[in-house]
Design an enzyme around this catalytic site. Sequence first.
Site, PDB file in Angstrom:
ATOM      1  N   ASP A   1      42.723  43.248  41.464  1.00 59.97           N
ATOM      2  CA  ASP A   1      43.317  41.939  41.694  1.00 59.97           C
ATOM      3  C   ASP A   1      42.251  41.072  42.374  1.00 59.97           C
ATOM      4  O   ASP A   1      41.187  41.549  42.796  1.00 59.97           O
ATOM      5  CB  ASP A   1      44.615  42.041  42.522  1.00 59.97           C
ATOM      6  CG  ASP A   1      45.516  40.814  42.277  1.00 59.97           C
ATOM      7  OD1 ASP A   1      45.004  39.769  41.841  1.00 59.97           O
ATOM      8  OD2 ASP A   1      46.737  40.907  42.520  1.00 59.97           O
TER       9      ASP A   1
HETATM   10  C1  BGC Z   1      47.499  37.636  41.810  1.00 60.49           C
HETATM   11  C2  BGC Z   1      47.533  38.154  40.389  1.00 60.49           C
HETATM   12  C3  BGC Z   1      46.854  37.168  39.471  1.00 60.49           C
HETATM   13  C4  BGC Z   1      45.447  36.954  39.962  1.00 60.49           C
HETATM   14  C5  BGC Z   1      44.624  36.040  39.074  1.00 60.49           C
HETATM   15  C6  BGC Z   1      46.132  37.188  42.231  1.00 60.49           C
HETATM   16  O1  BGC Z   1      46.154  36.518  43.437  1.00 60.49           O
HETATM   17  O2  BGC Z   1      47.968  38.648  42.662  1.00 60.49           O
HETATM   18  O3  BGC Z   1      48.848  38.395  39.987  1.00 60.49           O
HETATM   19  O4  BGC Z   1      46.859  37.663  38.152  1.00 60.49           O
HETATM   20  O5  BGC Z   1      45.517  36.377  41.262  1.00 60.49           O
HETATM   21  O6  BGC Z   1      45.008  34.740  39.174  1.00 60.49           O
END
Ligand code: BGC
Length: 733
Positions: free
Chosen positions: A289
Amino acid sequence: MKLNDTQKAFVEELLARMTLEEKIGQMNQESPSIVGGFDVPFSELIEMLTDGRISQEEFGRIMANAKQDYHEDDIRAGRVGSMMVNDPRKNNELQKIAVEESRLGIPLIIGFDVIHGFRSVFPIAIAEACSFDDALFEKTAHMAAAESRAHGISWNFAPMIDAARDSRWGRVSEGPGEDPLLGSRFARAKIRGLQNDRSSPLRYVAACTKHYAAYGACESGRDYNTVSMSVSNFYNVYLPAFRAAMDEGAATVMAAFNDLNGVPCTVNRWLLREVLKKELGLEGFVVSDANAIRECVAHGIAADDRDAGVQAALAGMDMDMGTHIYRDYLKAEVEKGTVPMAVIDEAVRRILSVKVWLGLFEDPYVPEALIEAYEKGLPEEHAALCRKAAEESMVLLKNEGNLLPLRRGQKISLVGRLADNVNEVCGAWAMAWKPEDCVSILTGLKEAGAEVSYFPCGGPEGEIDFEEADRACREGDVIVAVVGETDAMSGEASSKADISLPGGQRALLERLLQSGKPVAAVLMNGRPLALGWEAEHLPAILEAWHLGIRMGDAVAAALLGDVNPSGKLSSSFPSVTGQCPVYYNHPSTGRPGSRSKFTSRYLDAPWEALFPFGYGLSYTDFAYEDLRVCENGDALEITVRLKNTGEREGTEVAQLYMQDVSASLVRPVKELKDYRRVRLGPGEAEEVRFTLPKKDMGFYDNEGKYRLEDGLFRLYVGGSSRSCLMQEIRIAF
Ligand code: BGC
């Protein structure tokens, strides 16, 4: 996701030609970096947003004008494997650099958060799951895939399939709710919709199931918080949707921010290598993530960035989202021997395989004609699917005296700032909607021919204008109050310690009720709310969530009776926040909650959910009778007679539950095993039949082993997890 032998050979040949830097480049995901263009440093801008000095809207406007670095030089040098951008022409431009100007011409995989639709924004997932309609889940995902591809995106960071039982957590909005079976069906349908139409490379994307794993169990519902649980709980509740997604061939997985039993998922070798890649058989790759590899230092599990990168790579994390740690440190670590070349090769093989499977080597670009077609407007059938999904996702929670549907000719006073708002209908994680596609509730009612006057009065934030509320009451025959949450009140980083109606909205409802006029509430929210007071005082409540761009049409149709609500809750609603986490399928206790003191209960609140999982009313009534359960070889056959006893057509979601009455581990009081949507005309009846394979009646133990244990089982069928007919049966497997 499967490659044929020619494709596999292509990947191996390419891998053999790559330098170590080029391999590590594939493991690096970039997004555009903000490099200036505003009067204050970017870090201060974020602080201003966080402490409320600027609104989300102002922030969006500033960002749209910001100068961005798209890392063209890094792409050219083969230092980038993936980008996160949603502008189709920019994506073509970046892809052209990767394909035509980098040494090996490897296309980028361009990913984006297309969570509940791209330009066609569908209901948020917790709402869509209330339709219990697998075919709908698949169709909306398929449309999202086509729209993503038309914008140069071939990798959707969806579906989010975290089981979530604590509605204080803002991210409950992004997933299919509290139940592992509904979550698994949702996951499978989403993967099919996103990945399976191979008729053209413009029709499918790689899914990214997230957040692996158990993110939904973050302690006290506080985002990014720690998670501790038994192996059995993990395998029975949090893993099933991921197992289902892998069985359906999901191409990629995003690891979760949290630690699980002391090891952050980002560097959790057991989770990534043993469970995900070996046991569940992921064929594609795992991405971290955002910034999560670096966060392992803050977790206190890595000494520094370098250490975090080494641990992540060794644990099986194939791609780094956003930190540059792989890019900056992995080469030296491979040369030193801390990270074996085989680890790098495995990651790159997985990433290249997904790119090959996506057809990116043959078709890296979006055709200009397609970009122009979307610029002309949203195709009619896209808007129609948005509306259908919205109609199926609403849940009628209360309807005393059949206040709803409203009668034609009644003068409606529409109250609440949310009712005339196109910014809020889409909810969290909607980033490509256009105001001209969105229908507010006010517009929906007007277009449906209702006699409606509008009184904003106030909303989830700011002051309430009580005098205006009094005017609304004087002028209308019936009051429809649209209350709930803004889009920013759920989603990531939006945990709440109080999930009752925010701001002065309860006071607004009280004032409206004082008039003596009938008041129906339409809820617009991203999480189950604590509605004890509202359920006691309001005659009618329609749960409408954030339903997407056609929210207004769908809500108007339900209020006016052109649509009969058929949704059932995908998550239980508490009376008060202190009941969280509250969910229907909790393990049996030794002292089940009851009126007597020494039982599992509260002194000051009910022990059960206010509105349980699977609950939802209709404008007609359904009756269940004659439940029969019998063994038929490897399965149980369960039948029930379902009758529409009311005066209008309606759709009921018939639900099959099971309880393993005595087992070697404490089992849930009820577990959903199947469901069926049944449409019945007035007075019509049907025999609903479920086949429950006996192999699905087991559970995982604390070694992660699946067990089928002989004994007594209870089978329940009904219209919610609470009201069911029941039959017992003894099974020897
Ligand atoms: C979130 C994810 C997301 C990623 C990319 C993160 O902060 O937890 O769910 O896909 O950002 O934007």
